[in-house]
Design an enzyme around this catalytic site. Structure first.
Site, PDB file in Angstrom:
ATOM      1  N   HIS A 212      25.404 -23.352   6.081  1.00 55.27           N
ATOM      2  CA  HIS A 212      25.864 -22.564   4.939  1.00 55.27           C
ATOM      3  C   HIS A 212      27.296 -22.957   4.565  1.00 55.27           C
ATOM      4  CE1 HIS A 212      22.398 -20.062   5.740  1.00 55.27           C
ATOM      5  NE2 HIS A 212      22.693 -19.254   4.729  1.00 55.27           N
TER       6      HIS A 212
ATOM      7  N   GLU B 225       4.602  17.048  -7.271  1.00 54.93           N
ATOM      8  CA  GLU B 225       4.270  16.046  -8.283  1.00 54.93           C
ATOM      9  C   GLU B 225       4.682  16.564  -9.662  1.00 54.93           C
ATOM     10  OE1 GLU B 225       0.307  13.748 -10.051  1.00 54.93           O
ATOM     11  OE2 GLU B 225       0.102  15.665  -9.002  1.00 54.93           O
ATOM     12  N   HIS B 226       4.234  17.763 -10.000  1.00 51.70           N
ATOM     13  CA  HIS B 226       4.603  18.433 -11.248  1.00 51.70           C
ATOM     14  C   HIS B 226       5.392  19.694 -10.903  1.00 51.70           C
ATOM     15  CE1 HIS B 226       0.632  16.453 -12.050  1.00 51.70           C
ATOM     16  NE2 HIS B 226       1.296  15.995 -13.093  1.00 51.70           N
TER      17      HIS B 226
ATOM     18  N   HIS C 167      -8.522  19.993 -11.496  1.00 50.19           N
ATOM     19  CA  HIS C 167      -8.630  18.535 -11.310  1.00 50.19           C
ATOM     20  C   HIS C 167      -9.619  18.185 -10.212  1.00 50.19           C
ATOM     21  CE1 HIS C 167      -6.239  15.943 -13.800  1.00 50.19           C
ATOM     22  NE2 HIS C 167      -5.219  16.756 -13.760  1.00 50.19           N
TER      23      HIS C 167
ATOM     24  N   GLN D  83      -4.061  22.439 -13.075  1.00 51.56           N
ATOM     25  CA  GLN D  83      -4.110  21.443 -12.005  1.00 51.56           C
ATOM     26  C   GLN D  83      -5.210  21.752 -10.999  1.00 51.56           C
ATOM     27  OE1 GLN D  83      -2.267  18.416 -12.044  1.00 51.56           O
ATOM     28  NE2 GLN D  83      -2.276  19.369 -14.057  1.00 51.56           N
TER      29      GLN D  83
ATOM     30  N   GLN E 242     -13.978   0.108  -3.206  1.00 48.56           N
ATOM     31  CA  GLN E 242     -14.448  -1.242  -3.527  1.00 48.56           C
ATOM     32  C   GLN E 242     -13.704  -1.837  -4.718  1.00 48.56           C
ATOM     33  OE1 GLN E 242     -16.253   1.518  -3.750  1.00 48.56           O
ATOM     34  NE2 GLN E 242     -17.629   1.531  -5.516  1.00 48.56           N
TER      35      GLN E 242
ATOM     36  N   TYR F 127      -6.213   1.205 -12.204  1.00 50.39           N
ATOM     37  CA  TYR F 127      -7.327   1.999 -11.690  1.00 50.39           C
ATOM     38  C   TYR F 127      -7.401   3.320 -12.456  1.00 50.39           C
ATOM     39  CZ  TYR F 127     -10.579   4.425  -8.719  1.00 50.39           C
ATOM     40  OH  TYR F 127     -11.688   5.101  -8.276  1.00 50.39           O
TER      41      TYR F 127
ATOM     42  N   ASP G 183       0.622  15.508 -19.371  1.00 45.96           N
ATOM     43  CA  ASP G 183      -0.627  14.808 -19.045  1.00 45.96           C
ATOM     44  C   ASP G 183      -1.153  14.016 -20.230  1.00 45.96           C
ATOM     45  OD1 ASP G 183      -0.981  15.335 -16.406  1.00 45.96           O
ATOM     46  OD2 ASP G 183      -2.495  16.899 -16.656  1.00 45.96           O
TER      47      ASP G 183
END
Length: 427
Positions: free
Chosen positions: A415, A322-323, A258, A255, A186, A124, A356
């Protein structure tokens, strides 16, 4: 930005909240679209693409003509930059290959582990306010190195029904030719269930907004794996008196631009530096083409002063960014002590934007505190580890009695019998 001075630990969890909606806030919408796509396939994908992206599509796939023409629509300068980035990402991810692990645990008992690629993966690629062709490289390159047989890339089209040519060019460079013109919930639903023309995949990769993140989580209910929960971008910088305020401000803004739901945080042991960074940030933001987006993100963001580096590190591990950028006189203290972070950037000359784009590490990383349990995308994300074992006559004699005793103790007679029969046949 919100300035916070010496907050008590009891307030950290509230101060460090992300500006994201809860799963419950968006799950009803995601579930409704999932069920529609499951039932109506391509028709539903087109319907929601029209609703959310404002374009009616006759064909959900990028055409051969669009694939062929993309190269002419990308500048030579950008092509060269993509090639440099591609080479570094390939180098770093190829180095992550591991050999077969083979061990004889007992005489006559061989156990080994081998990696196999996930056969069908969906990538994605966010579109929205910025076409992230860099994410194509970050996902498609390790997928190809791993040996995935089917790589389906999906990304939202623009108002003219086109995909940014840089995304198509990057995909072609990585060996991807099947590109679906769809984004949002979707697209994740189509990859989860498959449609008349879009193949169902075994694992879905890639970042997205809050709706995409929840859609990926919902996909796991239908037997499709995901790389990680990766939502709105976030960054935390730790700085002291030695940091360059202008550099720090530029990283925070990198950032913030974004998206409006991004979050950036400065943790500092210097009140002077806090004020310097705030001034530099206010000056730099005015020169950004996406300054309105950045300004909204800044409202979600914080400048935090704490007295000691020990307290700073505790707060950073609690947040799990995250960073994570480290600009201090004692970088090793933070590098050695960090436990929860997606990717770490060390020193004045290591901007987050290097990761990045072109340093070679992967930029698809866990957000929203999931760094406490998840890794970022790497080569192993596209592989499965399969264990094998082979036991000789001598081997079954060596471990057979132990298996019988263990199975009997658990009350699993079949077993035990599977071993007993073999041992008797060897007498």
């Amino acid at each position: 930005m919100n300035k916070i001075i010496n907050p008590p630990k009891s307030e950290w969890s509230q101060i460090l909240l992300r500006p994201t909606q809860t799963v419950e806030d968006v799950e009803a919408t995601v579930t409704e679209i999932f069920m529609d796509v499951k039932k109506n396939g391509n028709e539903s994908v087109k319907k929601y693409t029209s609703k959310f992206d404002g374009v009616q599509l006759s064909n959900l796939f990028v055409s051969e003509e669009e694939l062929a023409s993309s190269e002419q629509l990308v500048s030579e300068e950008l092509k060269e930059a993509i090639q440099l980035s591609k080479a570094n990402i390939e180098k770093f991810h190829t180095a992550q290959k591991t050999a077969k692990v083979l061990v004889e645990t007992t005489v006559g008992v061989q156990c080994w582990q081998e990696k196999r690629p996930i056969q069908k993966v969906g990538l994605y690629i966010p579109g929205g306010t910025a076409p992230l062709f860099s994410t194509v490289l970050m996902l498609a390159i390790p997928a190809k190195i791993a040996g995935c047989k089917e790589i389906i890339l999906t990304t939202p089209p623009n108002k003219k029904g086109k995909i940014n040519p840089a995304i198509i060019y990057a995909a072609k460079q990585c060996g991807v030719t099947k590109i679906v013109k769809s984004g949002g919930i979707q697209a994740i639903a189509a990859l989860t269930f498959g449609t008349e023309t879009i193949p169902q995949v075994y694992k879905i990769f890639g970042p997205g907004n809050q709706y995409v993140t929840v859609a990926k989580q919902l996909a796991t209910k239908y037997g499709v794996a995901i790389d990680m929960p990766a939502g709105p971008s976030e960054l935390l910088v730790v700085a002291d008196d030695t940091a360059n305020a202008s550099f720090v401000a530029s990283d925070l803004l990198s950032q913030a631009e974004h998206g409006t739901d991004s979050q950036v945080i400065l943790v500092t042991t210097s009140k002077n530096k806090l004020n310097e960074v705030e001034e530099a940030l206010e000056k730099q933001i005015e020169d950004l083409s996406r300054k309105e987006i950045a300004k909204k993100a800044i409202k979600n963001s914080k400048l935090i002063y704490v007295e000691s580096k020990e307290e700073a590190l505790d707060m950073i591990n609690e947040y799990g960014p995250e960073h994570f950028i480290v600009c201090t006189a004692d970088n090793d203290f933070y590098v050695d002590g960090i436990e929860n972070a997606g990717s770490v950037f060390i020193g004045d000359y290591t901007p987050e934007s290097a990761g990045d784009y072109a340093s070679g590490t992967n930029h698809t990383l866990p957000t929203n505190g999931y760094t406490k349990a998840y890794s970022g995308v790497n080569l192993d994300s596209f592989l499965k580890a399969i264990s094998f074992q082979k036991i000789s006559e001598k081997g079954i004699k060596n471990i057979g009695n132990a298996i019988e005793v263990l199975a009997a103790a658990e009350g699993l007679d079949a077993h035990k019998n599977a071993v007993t029969l073999r041992l008797k046949s060897l007498k």
